[in-house]
Design an enzyme around this catalytic site. Structure first.
Site, PDB file in Angstrom:
ATOM      1  NE  ARG A 162      -4.269  -1.844   0.237  1.00 48.53           N
ATOM      2  CZ  ARG A 162      -4.127  -3.225  -0.291  1.00 48.53           C
ATOM      3  NH1 ARG A 162      -2.931  -3.433  -0.639  1.00 48.53           N
ATOM      4  NH2 ARG A 162      -5.185  -3.958   0.268  1.00 48.53           N
ATOM      5  CB  SER A 236      -8.556  -1.931   4.380  1.00 52.41           C
ATOM      6  OG  SER A 236      -8.872  -3.029   3.697  1.00 52.41           O
ATOM      7  CD  GLU A 332      -5.719   0.825   2.174  1.00 54.97           C
ATOM      8  OE1 GLU A 332      -6.364   1.371   1.495  1.00 54.97           O
ATOM      9  OE2 GLU A 332      -5.784  -0.261   2.627  1.00 54.97           O
TER      10      GLU A 332
END
Ligand code: EPU
Length: 336
Positions: A162, A236, A332
């Site tokens: 990520r 998420s 995130e």
């Protein structure tokens, strides 16, 4: 150019936030013209893609530029691969469907991820054992200040879990305008991820195909993740933390069911969703915001919630995970 524009329909959390001014661009030329416009030189600019990974906690006192550069173009091919150039404003899932329909493999595990193609390399989107870095050949950008073009090779993007250079050193400094992908004509299937195997069996699939893998992923995502068109969310909310092996082993003696996957050497990746569920947050609801009932890693806005409320909830979750497990969760989602 429009002024005082609501961004509610342009972020998947469905949060109200107003842009001081707003312009949608459909070509690199139009984007370049805005950046080079002397009248807008001192105006702060904010680049918006699909709005699927942001938490808007305030109004945006800037010119919001929505990137809608479209187009999927075949650049070259050989016996094994095909190279496709895709505009940053294409919807990611539309591009995946294009590949699935044409028999180009590599992105089928990334089906149904919200957002745009231009945002995909930014956070190296990933799901079900595949990350976009595996199919990105180059990323095309222009600089935010002078509209200078620069093409980044896969290595130069410094992809991680990520992560990419665009989220760090180059944050706010360059704008992704297009991506060159290298897809496989001879599929290599990634179906080891538990749920995929099980879903393919339930679907009665005997022989794997790009389409069946894509359908399995879509079915899993639909069963676990809320559809942003119905319940505001950004997928998420936190990254899965990577903790030192020693800490993992200590925790495992207190929490024998703690799942863990090998990460970088001597680190173990732990599912944040498991930690959040164990801490009692799964399905938690406070008025119009909460934690999704089927995936504890997803924070939701049932309608009318504010970014500030979601931010506060995320901080409470972080604190409770730190107290219970001694693990710091990192978001995130990008806070604006
Ligand atoms: N789990 C729970 N409770 C929950 C959720 C998860 O116990 O409420 C545990 C289970 O043990 C499960 C494990 O967590 O086996 C993994 O769950 P899942 O397969 O749903 O994946 P995840 O780790 O929660 C990551 C990505 C997702 C991606 C899936 C599938 C991150 C931050 N998230 O989630 O990506 O779709 O794997 O590969 O890495 C996104 O980034 O927005 C996103 C949705």
């Amino acid at each position: 150019m429009q002024h005082n524009v609501s961004l509610r329909n342009l972020n998947t959390f469905g949060l109200e936030s107003r842009a001081q001014s707003f312009e949608e661009v459909k070509s690199v030329g139009a984007l370049t013209a805005i950046i080079k416009n002397p009248e807008l030189r001192g105006t702060p600019k904010f680049i918006l893609g699909g709005g699927s990974n942001i938490l808007l906690t305030q109004d945006i006192d800037a010119l919001v530029i929505k990137i809608s550069i479209k187009g999927i173009e075949k650049v070259k091919e050989d016996d094994d691969h095909i190279w496709l150039h895709v505009g940053a404003g294409e919807m990611w899932h539309d591009f995946v469907m294009y590949c699935v329909d044409n028999g180009y493999a590599g992105v089928e595990n990334l089906s149904l991820i919200p957002g745009t193609v231009g945002a995909a390399p930014m956070q190296n989107i990933g799901a079900y054992g595949v990350e976009v870095k595996e199919v990105v050949e180059t990323v095309e950008t222009i600089s935010s200040e002078h509209a200078e073009p620069k093409v980044f090779s896969n290595e130069e993007c410094r992809f991680g879990y990520r992560e990419s250079i665009f989220k760090h050193e180059l944050k706010g400094k360059c704008i992704i305008t297009g991506v060159l992908f290298r897809l496989n004509k001879k599929p290599v299937y990634h179906v080891a991820y538990g749920d995929i195997q099980k879903t393919l069996e339930e679907m009665g699939v005997q022989t794997l195909s790009i389409k069946s893998v894509s359908e399995a992923v879509i079915s899993i995502r639909k069963s676990k993740l809320p559809d942003p068109a119905e319940i505001g969310n950004a997928g998420s909310f936190f990254k899965n933390p990577e903790i030192p092996e020693e800490q993992y082993n200590r925790l495992k003696s207190d929490f024998p069911a703690l799942p863990g996957y090998p990460a970088s050497p001597s680190f173990v990746k732990v599912p944040a969703g498991w930690l959040i569920e164990q801490a009692g947050w799964k399905g938690y609801r406070d008025g119009v915001i909460g934690v999704h009932a089927r995936q504890a890693l997803v924070l939701v806005n049932y309608g009318g919630g504010s970014g500030e409320e979601i931010k506060l909830l995320s901080q409470k979750i972080q604190q409770s995970i730190e107290e219970k497990f001694g693990i710091r969760l990192n978001a995130e989602v990008n806070f604006i």
